[in-house]
Scaffold this active site. Structure first.
Site, short mmCIF file in Angstrom:
data_model
loop_
_atom_site.label_atom_id
_atom_site.label_comp_id
_atom_site.label_asym_id
_atom_site.label_seq_id
_atom_site.Cartn_x
_atom_site.Cartn_y
_atom_site.Cartn_z
N ASP A 1 0.83 -1.19 -0.09
CA ASP A 1 -0.12 0.00 -0.02
C ASP A 1 0.86 1.16 -0.08
OD1 ASP A 1 -2.36 1.48 0.13
OD2 ASP A 1 -2.11 1.52 2.51
N ASP B 1 -0.15 5.27 1.15
CA ASP B 1 -0.25 5.96 2.28
C ASP B 1 -0.29 5.27 3.53
OD1 ASP B 1 -1.16 8.92 1.07
OD2 ASP B 1 -2.16 7.39 -0.20
N ASP C 1 -2.02 -0.55 5.58
CA ASP C 1 -2.55 -0.02 6.84
C ASP C 1 -3.99 0.37 7.01
OD1 ASP C 1 -2.49 2.31 5.04
OD2 ASP C 1 -2.54 3.44 7.02
#
Length: 385
Positions: free
Chosen positions: A118, A120, A312
């Site tokens: 991922d 961000d 996240d």
């Protein structure tokens, strides 16, 4: 529904050896450091990254917004109130991927590791302005080094072009808009020897582009009154960020977003980390994107591959669940300092630990290759003796 799936000329993933970054590991115990320039580079990487990162139904939705987006102040208050035991229990269930590093690489014996990352909150810190979520040069170096050893993809809710502008590595796969916009490497190289990867362009939600443009403009107009709200057009989905919105306005913002989307029955709203995601109601998510990328790499239905996914956000849970369904043939790693309900098997606290994990993988792979060369050399020597 029309789908676009275009195969473009075959390209490889970078395979040249990366500069070794051996060190003792500042986050958890690791084998003693060895002399050499790589040790200095790796420590510099970690110091730089750690310095950067130092820095009714509606009521139920607002509570969900609070629960999934804890502020540092609330987290500190929770720890002060004595929830250490809850965190310890969560860590026992989702241990650190650094502490379990040897166990993870042992699971890859005889298998090809494929990395999925991922962006961000994983490769870059979460910041108030989503347009300023830049990754550090040291993190970029770590990702580039990983891509030289393993097929690597970035899977993000962001527009694919925007993620590429942040990462700036042409040898990676990019899956933007939660996997609804996938493109293969633009940079030709010698490629991974066992990879059958082809460059691809896959956009399963192309017919929704006019609708996404329309709903983006509606959301911009309707959220003007909410101070701090930011609407981001991610091509095949729309993100409404509320990180800078006063908590007293969350309920109003949530109702505004839901009200707009109700007018578009082919779209749906989901909640991420301090963001509402508006996207097409099609059976496609980061988990489906992961499966598609594995197939594009030539690993469909293969038992000799170990996908590793690090993310996240709530949207990464689709990928974690998909890995769980592979009967142990995958590693999901959640990036979070706080206990969360997750299908990931392991955890890392922040991007600094993500970088440490990536660098360890690179070092482990290089040492494995070096040992293999020594064994072959010894065998050749014994055969000619």
């Amino acid at each position: 529904m029309a789908q676009t799936s275009v195969v473009v000329p075959e390209v490889g993933m970078a395979a040249a050896a990366a500069t070794a970054c051996p060190c003792s590991g500042s986050l958890v115990p690791y084998p003693p450091p060895r002399a050499g320039p790589g040790m200095t580079v790796r420590r510099k990487c970690l110091r730089a990254a750690q310095a950067e990162l130092g820095a009714g139904l509606l009521n139920g939705l607002v509570e969900s917004m609070r629960a999934s987006s804890p502020t540092h102040a609330r987290a500190a208050a929770a720890l002060a109130a004595g929830v250490d035991e809850e965190h310890a229990a969560w860590m026992a269930k989702h241990p650190s991927a650094l502490g379990k590093f040897e166990e993870i690489v042992a699971a890859s014996k005889g298998k090809q590791i494929v990395m999925f990352l991922d962006y961000d909150g994983t490769l870059s810190p979460i910041v108030n302005d989503p347009d300023a979520a830049f990754m550090s040069e040291t993190m970029r170096m770590a990702v580039r080094s990983v891509a030289k050893q393993f097929p690597t993809a970035i899977v993000s809710g962001r527009c694919r072009d925007k993620v590429f502008e942040f990462v700036k590595l042409a040898e990676l796969y990019y899956a933007g808009s939660h996997g609804m916009d996938i493109k293969g490497p633009a940079k030709s190289s010698s490629g991974h020897a066992k990879s059958k990867a082809k460059g691809v362009l896959f956009q399963p939600a192309s017919e929704f582009l006019p609708m996404i443009e329309q709903v983006t403009q509606r959301l911009i107009e309707e959220t003007r009154h909410v101070r701090g709200a930011k609407v981001e057009n991610n091509k095949f989905c729309v993100s409404v960020h509320f990180r800078c919105v006063d908590e007293k306005s969350w309920a109003s913002l949530a109702e505004t977003v839901k009200g707009v989307v109700r007018e578009y029955p082919k779209l749906r709203v989901s909640q991420g980390r301090m963001v509402f995601e508006v996207r097409p109601s099609i059976k496609w998510d980061k988990g489906k994107a992961l499966e598609f990328l594995l197939e594009s790499l030539g690993f469909a239905e293969c038992s000799n591959v170990l996908p590793v996914y690090i993310g996240d956000d709530r949207t990464d849970e689709d990928a974690f669940r998909m890995l769980r369904q592979r009967t142990g043939q995958g590693v999901g790693i959640l990036v979070s300092k706080h206990p969360k309900e997750t299908s990931a098997s392991f955890s890392l606290q922040e991007p600094a630990e993500v970088m440490e994990f990536l660098l360890r993988l690179v070092e482990w792979k290089q040492l494995s290759k070096a040992r293999l060369r020594l064994r072959r050399r010894a065998a050749d020597h014994g055969a000619t003796a």
